[in-house]
Scaffold this active site. Structure first.
Site, PDB file in Angstrom:
ATOM      1  N   GLU A 165      -7.731  49.289  13.059  1.00  0.00           N
ATOM      2  CA  GLU A 165      -7.566  48.319  14.145  1.00  0.00           C
ATOM      3  C   GLU A 165      -7.596  48.986  15.510  1.00  0.00           C
ATOM      4  O   GLU A 165      -8.133  48.430  16.466  1.00  0.00           O
ATOM      5  CB  GLU A 165      -6.244  47.564  13.975  1.00  0.00           C
ATOM      6  CG  GLU A 165      -6.257  46.596  12.803  1.00  0.00           C
ATOM      7  CD  GLU A 165      -4.888  45.982  12.542  1.00  0.00           C
ATOM      8  OE1 GLU A 165      -3.978  46.146  13.382  1.00  0.00           O
ATOM      9  OE2 GLU A 165      -4.745  45.344  11.495  1.00  0.00           O
ATOM     10  N   VAL A 166      -6.982  50.143  15.602  1.00  0.00           N
ATOM     11  CA  VAL A 166      -6.944  50.861  16.886  1.00  0.00           C
ATOM     12  C   VAL A 166      -7.868  52.071  16.774  1.00  0.00           C
ATOM     13  O   VAL A 166      -7.644  52.956  15.934  1.00  0.00           O
ATOM     14  CB  VAL A 166      -5.507  51.300  17.243  1.00  0.00           C
ATOM     15  CG1 VAL A 166      -5.506  52.129  18.513  1.00  0.00           C
ATOM     16  CG2 VAL A 166      -4.594  50.085  17.391  1.00  0.00           C
ATOM     17  N   HIS A 216      -5.325  58.111  14.313  1.00  0.00           N
ATOM     18  CA  HIS A 216      -3.876  58.179  14.092  1.00  0.00           C
ATOM     19  C   HIS A 216      -3.587  58.297  12.601  1.00  0.00           C
ATOM     20  O   HIS A 216      -4.302  57.745  11.773  1.00  0.00           O
ATOM     21  CB  HIS A 216      -3.161  56.953  14.677  1.00  0.00           C
ATOM     22  CG  HIS A 216      -3.747  55.647  14.255  1.00  0.00           C
ATOM     23  ND1 HIS A 216      -4.894  55.128  14.818  1.00  0.00           N
ATOM     24  CD2 HIS A 216      -3.360  54.762  13.305  1.00  0.00           C
ATOM     25  CE1 HIS A 216      -5.181  53.968  14.242  1.00  0.00           C
ATOM     26  NE2 HIS A 216      -4.278  53.724  13.315  1.00  0.00           N
ATOM     27  N   ASN A 257      -6.608  55.081   8.370  1.00  0.00           N
ATOM     28  CA  ASN A 257      -7.635  54.047   8.231  1.00  0.00           C
ATOM     29  C   ASN A 257      -8.822  54.436   9.105  1.00  0.00           C
ATOM     30  O   ASN A 257      -8.649  54.799  10.269  1.00  0.00           O
ATOM     31  CB  ASN A 257      -7.075  52.688   8.669  1.00  0.00           C
ATOM     32  CG  ASN A 257      -5.975  52.201   7.743  1.00  0.00           C
ATOM     33  OD1 ASN A 257      -6.081  52.338   6.530  1.00  0.00           O
ATOM     34  ND2 ASN A 257      -4.914  51.651   8.301  1.00  0.00           N
ATOM     35  N   ASP A 310       5.577  52.780  14.951  1.00  0.00           N
ATOM     36  CA  ASP A 310       4.616  51.687  14.959  1.00  0.00           C
ATOM     37  C   ASP A 310       5.303  50.426  15.475  1.00  0.00           C
ATOM     38  O   ASP A 310       6.443  50.134  15.134  1.00  0.00           O
ATOM     39  CB  ASP A 310       4.075  51.447  13.533  1.00  0.00           C
ATOM     40  CG  ASP A 310       2.818  50.587  13.539  1.00  0.00           C
ATOM     41  OD1 ASP A 310       1.738  51.127  13.226  1.00  0.00           O
ATOM     42  OD2 ASP A 310       2.916  49.378  13.860  1.00  0.00           O
ATOM     43  N   ILE A 311       4.602  49.664  16.306  1.00  0.00           N
ATOM     44  CA  ILE A 311       5.183  48.476  16.933  1.00  0.00           C
ATOM     45  C   ILE A 311       5.421  47.362  15.903  1.00  0.00           C
ATOM     46  O   ILE A 311       6.303  46.517  16.100  1.00  0.00           O
ATOM     47  CB  ILE A 311       4.270  48.009  18.099  1.00  0.00           C
ATOM     48  CG1 ILE A 311       5.053  47.218  19.128  1.00  0.00           C
ATOM     49  CG2 ILE A 311       3.062  47.236  17.592  1.00  0.00           C
ATOM     50  CD1 ILE A 311       4.301  47.032  20.449  1.00  0.00           C
ATOM     51  N   HIS A 361      -0.728  57.369   9.896  1.00  0.00           N
ATOM     52  CA  HIS A 361       0.487  56.605   9.616  1.00  0.00           C
ATOM     53  C   HIS A 361       1.387  57.441   8.704  1.00  0.00           C
ATOM     54  O   HIS A 361       0.898  58.040   7.733  1.00  0.00           O
ATOM     55  CB  HIS A 361       0.175  55.315   8.860  1.00  0.00           C
ATOM     56  CG  HIS A 361      -0.675  54.331   9.597  1.00  0.00           C
ATOM     57  ND1 HIS A 361      -0.152  53.196  10.188  1.00  0.00           N
ATOM     58  CD2 HIS A 361      -2.009  54.281   9.826  1.00  0.00           C
ATOM     59  CE1 HIS A 361      -1.128  52.492  10.732  1.00  0.00           C
ATOM     60  NE2 HIS A 361      -2.279  53.128  10.529  1.00  0.00           N
TER      61      HIS A 361
HETATM   62  P1  5GP Z   1      -4.813  50.918  12.062  1.00  0.00           P
HETATM   63  O1  5GP Z   1      -5.022  49.620  11.324  1.00  0.00           O
HETATM   64  O2  5GP Z   1      -5.775  51.078  13.206  1.00  0.00           O
HETATM   65  O3  5GP Z   1      -4.763  52.104  11.154  1.00  0.00           O
HETATM   66  O4  5GP Z   1      -3.351  50.825  12.638  1.00  0.00           O
HETATM   67  C1  5GP Z   1      -3.037  50.559  13.962  1.00  0.00           C
HETATM   68  C2  5GP Z   1      -1.522  50.482  14.052  1.00  0.00           C
HETATM   69  O5  5GP Z   1      -1.162  50.533  15.416  1.00  0.00           O
HETATM   70  C3  5GP Z   1      -0.933  49.181  13.477  1.00  0.00           C
HETATM   71  O6  5GP Z   1      -0.012  49.511  12.439  1.00  0.00           O
HETATM   72  C4  5GP Z   1      -0.257  48.535  14.678  1.00  0.00           C
HETATM   73  O7  5GP Z   1       0.949  47.897  14.356  1.00  0.00           O
HETATM   74  C5  5GP Z   1      -0.058  49.703  15.634  1.00  0.00           C
HETATM   75  N1  5GP Z   1      -0.074  49.348  17.040  1.00  0.00           N
HETATM   76  C6  5GP Z   1      -0.983  48.566  17.673  1.00  0.00           C
HETATM   77  N2  5GP Z   1      -0.699  48.472  18.977  1.00  0.00           N
HETATM   78  C7  5GP Z   1       0.400  49.248  19.184  1.00  0.00           C
HETATM   79  C8  5GP Z   1       1.184  49.558  20.345  1.00  0.00           C
HETATM   80  O8  5GP Z   1       0.905  49.122  21.468  1.00  0.00           O
HETATM   81  N3  5GP Z   1       2.240  50.373  20.172  1.00  0.00           N
HETATM   82  C9  5GP Z   1       2.572  50.880  18.946  1.00  0.00           C
HETATM   83  N4  5GP Z   1       3.645  51.675  18.897  1.00  0.00           N
HETATM   84  N5  5GP Z   1       1.864  50.615  17.835  1.00  0.00           N
HETATM   85  C10 5GP Z   1       0.789  49.803  17.955  1.00  0.00           C
END
Ligand code: 5GP
Ligand code: ZN
Length: 118
Positions: A96-97, A101, A88, A32-33, A103
């Site tokens: 968010e994305v 995915h 999520n 994760d970034i 985690h």
């Molecule tokens: P969500 O809230 O959708 O479950 O988590 C999305 C995750 O994707 C976040 O923890 C965020 O830090 C990670 N993320 C967002 N953009 C990127 C990216 O460009 N590269 C990587 N490696 N992780 C990302």
């Protein structure tokens, strides 16, 4: 979010960089970034699926592959004393994305409660 603009599809296509830890024909995993724990990995299907809410019977195999991969990756990253997996989903889930995915979170100390009790 279309596959064309999806951040994780861009990572799959190699259009965006990632710190990759695993890849096969169906699945990819990378750091994760913005890590929330000493180890914070994301495991994704290569196929664009917006969220767990969009999954159907056709996704059963890849979802199974991901779940079996999770403990292998956790072990490879030293998470021998446990880890947390989070998916999520949608607005309420705080997603968010919008590319499915999983985690994987862990490290030497306990992660604390799953959710805060107010
Ligand atoms: P969500 O809230 O959708 O479950 O988590 C999305 C995750 O994707 C976040 O923890 C965020 O830090 C990670 N993320 C967002 N953009 C990127 C990216 O460009 N590269 C990587 N490696 N992780 C990302
Ligand atoms: Zn995507």
């Amino acid at each position: 979010m279309s596959e064309q603009n999806c951040i994780f599809c861009k990572i799959v296509r190699g259009e965006l960089p990632s710190n990759k830890v695993y890849e096969d024909g169906d699945v990819m995993a990378f750091h994760d970034i913005r890590p929330l724990a000493p180890v914070h990995l994301l495991v994704i299907p290569k196929l664009h699926v917006a969220s767990l809410a969009e999954c159907t019977d056709e996704h059963q195999t890849v979802l199974g592959k991901i779940m079996v991969l999770v403990p292998k990756l956790a072990k490879e990253h030293g998470l021998n004393d446990g880890f947390r997996t989070i998916i999520n989903t949608g607005r309420v889930g705080g997603q968010e994305v919008y590319h499915l995915h999983v985690h994987i979170l862990g490290g030497p100390s306990a992660l604390g409660p799953m959710l805060r009790r107010d």
